[in-house]
Design an enzyme around this catalytic site. Sequence first.
Site, PDB file in Angstrom:
ATOM      1  N   HIS A   1     -54.549  -3.751   9.891  1.00 50.25           N
ATOM      2  CA  HIS A   1     -54.558  -2.325  10.243  1.00 50.25           C
ATOM      3  C   HIS A   1     -53.498  -1.628   9.389  1.00 50.25           C
ATOM      4  CE1 HIS A   1     -55.061   0.935  13.425  1.00 50.25           C
ATOM      5  NE2 HIS A   1     -53.935   1.313  12.838  1.00 50.25           N
TER       6      HIS A   1
ATOM      7  N   HIS B   1     -51.854   1.688   7.234  1.00 43.41           N
ATOM      8  CA  HIS B   1     -51.735   3.123   7.016  1.00 43.41           C
ATOM      9  C   HIS B   1     -51.397   3.347   5.544  1.00 43.41           C
ATOM     10  CE1 HIS B   1     -51.691   4.795  11.268  1.00 43.41           C
ATOM     11  NE2 HIS B   1     -51.825   3.491  11.430  1.00 43.41           N
TER      12      HIS B   1
ATOM     13  N   CYS C   1     -49.063   7.892  13.639  1.00 44.14           N
ATOM     14  CA  CYS C   1     -48.531   7.474  14.945  1.00 44.14           C
ATOM     15  C   CYS C   1     -47.561   8.526  15.468  1.00 44.14           C
ATOM     16  CB  CYS C   1     -47.816   6.127  14.814  1.00 44.14           C
ATOM     17  SG  CYS C   1     -47.015   5.576  16.335  1.00 44.14           S
TER      18      CYS C   1
END
Length: 302
Positions: free
Chosen positions: A207, A209, A240
């Site tokens: 995952h 970013h 986030c």
Amino acid sequence: MKEPAAVVIKEVGPRDGLQNEQVTIATEDKIAWINQLSKSGVTHIEITSFVNPRWIPALADAVEVALGIDRVPGVTYSALVPNARGLERALTANIDEVAVFLSASETHNRKNINKTIEETLPILREVATEALAAGKKIRGYVSTVFGCPYEGHVATESVIRITDALLEMGVGEVSLGDTTGIANPRQVQDVLAILLERFSHDQLAMHFHDTYGSGLANVYASLQMGMTTFDASTGGLGGCPYAPGAAGNISTDDLLYMLHGMGIHTGIDHGRLLEAAAFIQAKIGRQLPSRNLQAYLSGNNS
């Protein structure tokens, strides 16, 4: 290692993408977007979060969205669930998969969940036990695997301990989060080399970013280690709320362009995915980070 012939992309835009947006997207538009994603060939969509709406007001309509979408056979509809109260709402909404979450660093966990890691694990275990009893699959997210915005370096031993705990409570797959997008390809491979001595490839997902522009490079580094499951967000939406400066997730559209160009099968129709990206960009009202989307909208989609 030779890259895998096929990978699974798990679409997290409707949850991870929208949770940090300042613009409120109408419930019917969220439903329409998810329906478009369902028809693109994506087999896993994280559609919302059952976190207390006071903390994530952008997703306060979680039940309405989950009950309003058209369920496509073969697509798993997932949602983030923080505790037993959230699970009650998720079960009411007939979610296919429950996603639990915590951080590998204490400070980020306190900022995100308002609890220590040790205080969080029993809560997640309760959610997992009840979700399994209800016949639901469970996914786990571990944030700040490659570094914390508050603490800096995060020990891989902490990631191992948390992953062990999640798998022990019945989580089927643990997604390793580069929450602030600070990872680099060599670091990714170094961490995976340690983790893959203990866990199998099918127990882990990646995952990333794209805060510093290294998201796709980190995917490529992961492919070289044999990883086959990646989270991504249509248009590059995301960020986030408890990681200052974090940019969006890697763009599903850009990831597809890279993988398909490499001859790696995803089962996703790139054109339909771009249409869905264009739809949500129009609703948000600003240009999204996806380079493929901007090329598509400019007519340069060769």
